[in-house]
Write a protein that holds these residues in place. Structure first.
Motif, mmCIF file in Angstrom:
data_model
loop_
_atom_site.group_PDB
_atom_site.id
_atom_site.type_symbol
_atom_site.label_atom_id
_atom_site.label_comp_id
_atom_site.label_asym_id
_atom_site.label_seq_id
_atom_site.Cartn_x
_atom_site.Cartn_y
_atom_site.Cartn_z
ATOM 1 N N PHE A 67 13.487 10.413 1.354
ATOM 2 C CA PHE A 67 12.626 9.305 1.774
ATOM 3 C C PHE A 67 13.391 8.521 2.834
ATOM 4 O O PHE A 67 14.496 8.034 2.571
ATOM 5 N N ARG A 68 12.807 8.379 4.017
ATOM 6 C CA ARG A 68 13.500 7.691 5.103
ATOM 7 C C ARG A 68 12.571 6.640 5.721
ATOM 8 O O ARG A 68 11.479 6.956 6.188
ATOM 9 N N ASN A 69 13.000 5.375 5.667
ATOM 10 C CA ASN A 69 12.216 4.262 6.234
ATOM 11 C C ASN A 69 10.815 4.187 5.606
ATOM 12 O O ASN A 69 9.806 4.048 6.301
ATOM 13 N N VAL A 70 10.773 4.281 4.296
ATOM 14 C CA VAL A 70 9.509 4.217 3.567
ATOM 15 C C VAL A 70 9.434 2.885 2.825
ATOM 16 O O VAL A 70 10.386 2.469 2.164
ATOM 17 N N VAL A 71 8.288 2.213 2.926
ATOM 18 C CA VAL A 71 8.056 0.948 2.226
ATOM 19 C C VAL A 71 7.089 1.206 1.074
ATOM 20 O O VAL A 71 5.992 1.737 1.273
ATOM 21 N N PHE A 72 7.517 0.834 -0.128
ATOM 22 C CA PHE A 72 6.663 0.928 -1.310
ATOM 23 C C PHE A 72 6.169 -0.478 -1.618
ATOM 24 O O PHE A 72 6.960 -1.364 -1.923
ATOM 25 N N GLN A 73 4.878 -0.694 -1.543
ATOM 26 C CA GLN A 73 4.315 -2.041 -1.703
ATOM 27 C C GLN A 73 3.240 -2.034 -2.784
ATOM 28 O O GLN A 73 2.280 -1.276 -2.719
ATOM 29 N N ASN A 74 3.455 -2.888 -3.793
ATOM 30 C CA ASN A 74 2.493 -3.018 -4.892
ATOM 31 C C ASN A 74 2.213 -1.655 -5.533
ATOM 32 O O ASN A 74 1.067 -1.197 -5.607
ATOM 33 N N VAL A 75 3.286 -1.002 -5.985
ATOM 34 C CA VAL A 75 3.134 0.314 -6.608
ATOM 35 C C VAL A 75 3.627 0.279 -8.054
ATOM 36 O O VAL A 75 4.574 -0.420 -8.400
ATOM 37 N N SER A 76 2.951 1.050 -8.895
ATOM 38 C CA SER A 76 3.351 1.254 -10.281
ATOM 39 C C SER A 76 3.462 2.757 -10.503
ATOM 40 O O SER A 76 2.452 3.471 -10.522
ATOM 41 N N LEU A 77 4.712 3.222 -10.625
ATOM 42 C CA LEU A 77 4.970 4.658 -10.762
ATOM 43 C C LEU A 77 5.794 4.890 -12.025
ATOM 44 O O LEU A 77 6.914 5.400 -11.981
#
Length: 226
Positions: free
Chosen positions: A68-78
């Protein structure tokens, strides 16, 4: 007058810090996530880069040999995510819910994990390198062969965490919560903090630097006199 006795131990801890690195092949192709993540989806052998993963909820996702490169995770439920042989570079996982994750041979490099929920997770052969991990929830985590290097854990919650072969290298633990976490054999001498929360029984066998003595003495209501 009685003084607090500090056991000074010379250890070559860096030489002992051996963990398995992610087994990620060279020349991986680009990998695209689906528009909507589905529970139990499997992604493997690819590079996910320069994108945002937003407003997603899925359980038991599997990622294997992925960068994963320069990835933004926003409001996630994993929740219950499984990460094996993974590299996160310059990613933002702030406030992501990764509770009960299984994370194996994974590196977080220069990432943001501010407020990330990793409660109940199991970490094996993981390195967190120069990351912001302030206010993260590490409650009830089981960590073995983990290196936390050059990172900030201000007000992080490590309540009742299991630590085995866990190395804190030049990290900030200011106001971190460590109550219920056994620190025997854990070297905090290279960490920075003025206050820390821990129970007396948890501190037995913890390795600290002489200049950190007043911090730990304060937990017992003692005053170290110069």
């Amino acid at each position: 007058m009685a003084r607090l006795s500090i056991l000074h131990i010379e250890v070559s801890s860096m030489a002992k810090q051996k963990i398995d690195a992610p087994r990620v092949p060279q020349g991986l192709p680009d990998l695209t996530l689906g528009t909507w993540l589905e529970s139990q989806d499997v992604y493997e052998l690819g590079v996910i880069s320069d994108c945002k993963v937003a407003d997603q909820e899925a359980a038991k996702l599997v990622f294997d040999q992925v960068i994963f490169r320069n990835v933004v995770f926003q409001n996630v439920s994993l929740q219950n995510i499984e990460l094996t042989d993974i590299i996160f570079e310059n990613c933002d996982l702030s406030n992501a819910d990764l509770s009960d994750a299984i994370i194996h041979r994974t590196e977080f490099r220069n990432c943001k994990l501010i407020g990330t929920n990793l409660s109940g997770a199991m970490l094996r052969n993981v390195k967190v390198d120069h990351c912001l991990v302030d206010y993260a929830n590490f409650r009830y985590i089981n960590m073995k062969q983990v290196i936390l290097a050059g990172s900030s854990f201000v007000s992080a919650d490590l309540y009742n965490t299991t630590l085995q072969q866990v190395y804190f290298n030049d990290s900030i633990l200011e106001q971190a919560q460590l109550s219920g976490t056994k620190l025997a054999g854990i070297d905090l001498s290279g960490c920075q903090f003025l206050t820390i929360s821990a129970e007396a029984d948890d501190l037995k066998g913890c390795i600290i630097a002489p200049e950190q003595a007043p911090v730990f003495a304060a937990l017992f209501g003692l005053i170290v006199k110069d």
